[in-house]
Design a protein around this motif. Structure first.
Motif, PDB file in Angstrom:
ATOM      1  N   THR A 197       3.003  -9.549  -4.886  1.00 58.03           N
ATOM      2  CA  THR A 197       2.776  -8.226  -5.457  1.00 58.03           C
ATOM      3  C   THR A 197       3.108  -7.192  -4.379  1.00 58.03           C
ATOM      4  OG1 THR A 197       0.490  -8.127  -4.719  1.00 58.03           O
ATOM      5  CG2 THR A 197       0.896  -9.084  -6.921  1.00 58.03           C
ATOM      6  N   PRO A 198       3.332  -5.949  -4.769  1.00 60.07           N
ATOM      7  CA  PRO A 198       3.593  -4.921  -3.757  1.00 60.07           C
ATOM      8  C   PRO A 198       2.471  -4.813  -2.719  1.00 60.07           C
ATOM      9  CG  PRO A 198       4.242  -4.110  -5.899  1.00 60.07           C
ATOM     10  CD  PRO A 198       3.548  -5.429  -6.128  1.00 60.07           C
ATOM     11  N   GLN A 199       1.224  -4.940  -3.151  1.00 62.13           N
ATOM     12  CA  GLN A 199       0.099  -4.864  -2.206  1.00 62.13           C
ATOM     13  C   GLN A 199       0.130  -6.034  -1.227  1.00 62.13           C
ATOM     14  OE1 GLN A 199      -3.782  -4.681  -3.995  1.00 62.13           O
ATOM     15  NE2 GLN A 199      -4.832  -4.705  -2.035  1.00 62.13           N
ATOM     16  N   ALA A 200       0.388  -7.242  -1.734  1.00 63.96           N
ATOM     17  CA  ALA A 200       0.459  -8.410  -0.853  1.00 63.96           C
ATOM     18  C   ALA A 200       1.640  -8.295   0.107  1.00 63.96           C
ATOM     19  CB  ALA A 200       0.565  -9.682  -1.682  1.00 63.96           C
ATOM     20  N   ALA A 201       2.759  -7.766  -0.373  1.00 68.63           N
ATOM     21  CA  ALA A 201       3.928  -7.579   0.490  1.00 68.63           C
ATOM     22  C   ALA A 201       3.618  -6.596   1.620  1.00 68.63           C
ATOM     23  CB  ALA A 201       5.114  -7.089  -0.337  1.00 68.63           C
ATOM     24  N   LYS A 202       2.907  -5.535   1.314  1.00 65.44           N
ATOM     25  CA  LYS A 202       2.515  -4.546   2.337  1.00 65.44           C
ATOM     26  C   LYS A 202       1.609  -5.193   3.384  1.00 65.44           C
ATOM     27  CE  LYS A 202       1.707  -0.332   3.982  1.00 65.44           C
ATOM     28  NZ  LYS A 202       2.247  -0.192   5.314  1.00 65.44           N
ATOM     29  N   GLU A 203       0.664  -5.996   2.933  1.00 67.80           N
ATOM     30  CA  GLU A 203      -0.222  -6.690   3.870  1.00 67.80           C
ATOM     31  C   GLU A 203       0.564  -7.647   4.764  1.00 67.80           C
ATOM     32  OE1 GLU A 203      -3.205  -8.382   1.342  1.00 67.80           O
ATOM     33  OE2 GLU A 203      -4.163  -6.437   1.022  1.00 67.80           O
ATOM     34  N   GLU A 204       1.591  -8.294   4.207  1.00 68.23           N
ATOM     35  CA  GLU A 204       2.441  -9.202   4.996  1.00 68.23           C
ATOM     36  C   GLU A 204       3.261  -8.429   6.033  1.00 68.23           C
ATOM     37  OE1 GLU A 204       3.283 -12.664   4.762  1.00 68.23           O
ATOM     38  OE2 GLU A 204       2.035 -13.240   3.068  1.00 68.23           O
TER      39      GLU A 204
END
Length: 93
Positions: free
Chosen positions: A57-64
């Protein structure tokens, strides 16, 4: 919902999009859904798996990208992108 696909750099190199895509803290590249549209599979998850990656998800990608994950999403070199294709030769994609 939009997803990013976390893959090894060799996959992004093969697609010739490495310089235009974001990187994660663990060295992976975040592809766009359109980048894997030509891969086989009925869903974005199937296409991500074909690329040796994981749909995020965009949120998970940002955290990565920020390195704020305890357990980064897995990614691997896909079977179709062996050593001979990782060096720029044409693959089965």
């Amino acid at each position: 919902m939009a997803f990013y696909i976390k893959v090894r750099k060799e996959v992004a190199d093969h697609l010739k999009v490495t310089t235009e895509r974001n990187r994660t803290k663990d060295g992976a590249v975040l592809l766009w859904q359109a980048d894997v549209a030509r891969f086989p599979g009925d869903t974005i998850f199937d296409r991500a798996a074909y690329a040796g990656g994981t749909a995020l998800t965009p949120q998970a990608a940002k955290e990565e990208t920020d390195g704020r994950v305890k357990h980064p999403a897995p990614f691997s070199l896909p079977d179709w992108l062996g050593p001979e294709t990782a060096n720029g030769e044409e693959g089965r994609v």
